[in-house]
Design a protein around this motif. Sequence first.
Motif, short mmCIF file in Angstrom:
data_model
loop_
_atom_site.label_atom_id
_atom_site.label_comp_id
_atom_site.label_asym_id
_atom_site.label_seq_id
_atom_site.Cartn_x
_atom_site.Cartn_y
_atom_site.Cartn_z
N LEU A 84 0.83 -1.21 0.00
CA LEU A 84 0.00 0.00 0.00
C LEU A 84 0.87 1.26 0.00
O LEU A 84 0.55 2.24 -0.69
CB LEU A 84 -0.94 0.00 1.20
N ARG A 85 1.95 1.25 0.76
CA ARG A 85 2.84 2.42 0.76
C ARG A 85 3.45 2.62 -0.62
O ARG A 85 3.59 3.75 -1.10
CB ARG A 85 3.94 2.24 1.81
N HIS A 86 3.79 1.51 -1.29
CA HIS A 86 4.34 1.61 -2.64
C HIS A 86 3.30 2.21 -3.59
O HIS A 86 3.62 3.08 -4.41
CB HIS A 86 4.76 0.22 -3.14
N ALA A 87 2.05 1.78 -3.46
CA ALA A 87 0.98 2.32 -4.31
C ALA A 87 0.83 3.82 -4.08
O ALA A 87 0.71 4.61 -5.03
CB ALA A 87 -0.33 1.60 -4.03
N GLY A 127 1.21 7.40 -6.53
CA GLY A 127 0.03 8.21 -6.76
C GLY A 127 -1.26 7.42 -6.85
O GLY A 127 -2.29 7.97 -7.26
N ALA A 128 -1.23 6.13 -6.47
CA ALA A 128 -2.42 5.28 -6.51
C ALA A 128 -2.99 5.12 -5.10
O ALA A 128 -2.35 5.47 -4.11
CB ALA A 128 -2.09 3.92 -7.11
N ASP A 129 -4.21 4.58 -5.04
CA ASP A 129 -4.88 4.40 -3.75
C ASP A 129 -4.72 2.99 -3.19
O ASP A 129 -4.72 2.81 -1.97
CB ASP A 129 -6.39 4.67 -3.90
N ASP A 130 -4.62 2.00 -4.06
CA ASP A 130 -4.63 0.62 -3.58
C ASP A 130 -3.97 -0.28 -4.62
O ASP A 130 -3.50 0.18 -5.66
CB ASP A 130 -6.06 0.16 -3.30
N VAL A 131 -3.98 -1.58 -4.30
CA VAL A 131 -3.23 -2.58 -5.06
C VAL A 131 -4.12 -3.78 -5.33
O VAL A 131 -4.96 -4.15 -4.50
CB VAL A 131 -1.99 -3.03 -4.25
#
Length: 305
Positions: free
Chosen positions: A175-178, A182-186
């Motif tokens: 999630l931190r990578h997402a 600039g994304a919200d989730d994976v």
Amino acid sequence: MTVLVFLDPAHPDGRIADAGVPALLATDQGVTRGDGIFETLLAVNGAPRKVQAHLGRLAASAQSLSLDVPGEEAWLRAIATAVGAFASASPPAPDEDGNTNVVVKLIATRGPEGAGSPTSWVQATAVPPALAEQRAHGLAVILLDRGYDSTVAQRAPWLLLGAKTLSYAVNMAALRHAHAQGADDVIFTSSDGHVLEGPTSSVLLAHLKDDGGAPVKRLITPSLDSGILPGTTQGALFTAAKAAGWELGYGPLVPADLLDADAVWLVSSIRLLAPVNSIDGTEIGTAEVRARLTAELSALLAQTH
């Protein structure tokens, strides 16, 4: 505001503990090794939702870890105590439908090193406001390779892929990578290209088609034999959708199936049904269709217990 209720044989309804002071030993293996399990559910108007499904999954996770945890009756009593105490101390404001909601987390660890008995408790907190925002406005999602192929759960059950364990460091790192992208989730994929699940959610997709003049709505989720966690919310929604005339399907799914769908959602017991607006920058369906299907399925989900 957090309410903690420890399962304690000396207190049949659970023992309320002060959440502002230390409550676990530093040697507890849930802390030192992430050796434990948990479940998170929603209590609506004081009543826990899908509680039997969550307790069943908790028991299955415990069996996978050879972890001896309290029985259902002890958990139900502690849940009631926690929800009641939270409502008294910090009455939740009604949501847009007039319901009050409390997040209830069930946690069991292997206990302190050498003790031979688990540490088990229930935690009650408010619903994070960000989750309502995600339901209302949708998510930008990226695909990430989990690093395992889709058959590893059968070959290596000690990886505990189908259990809900406390070892969530990888999920949180995803999630931190997402967020950094600039994304919200994976949505995780397997190394052989199959769609799996989100770090804290199940994946659903919908296809609409015209079958000789009759509209057909199909709801699909990845197959459980790929090593994903059985989703309690996904299961409840499938039951309600089937009764409402939806066709149901199970994977295997590949990323192209997501991109070709009319709508995709990440679902969980607390966030409920969050529509996916885009995957790796590609829009999923149209905003109008996503909104319409999300409203329809959310209404069905609200009828489940």
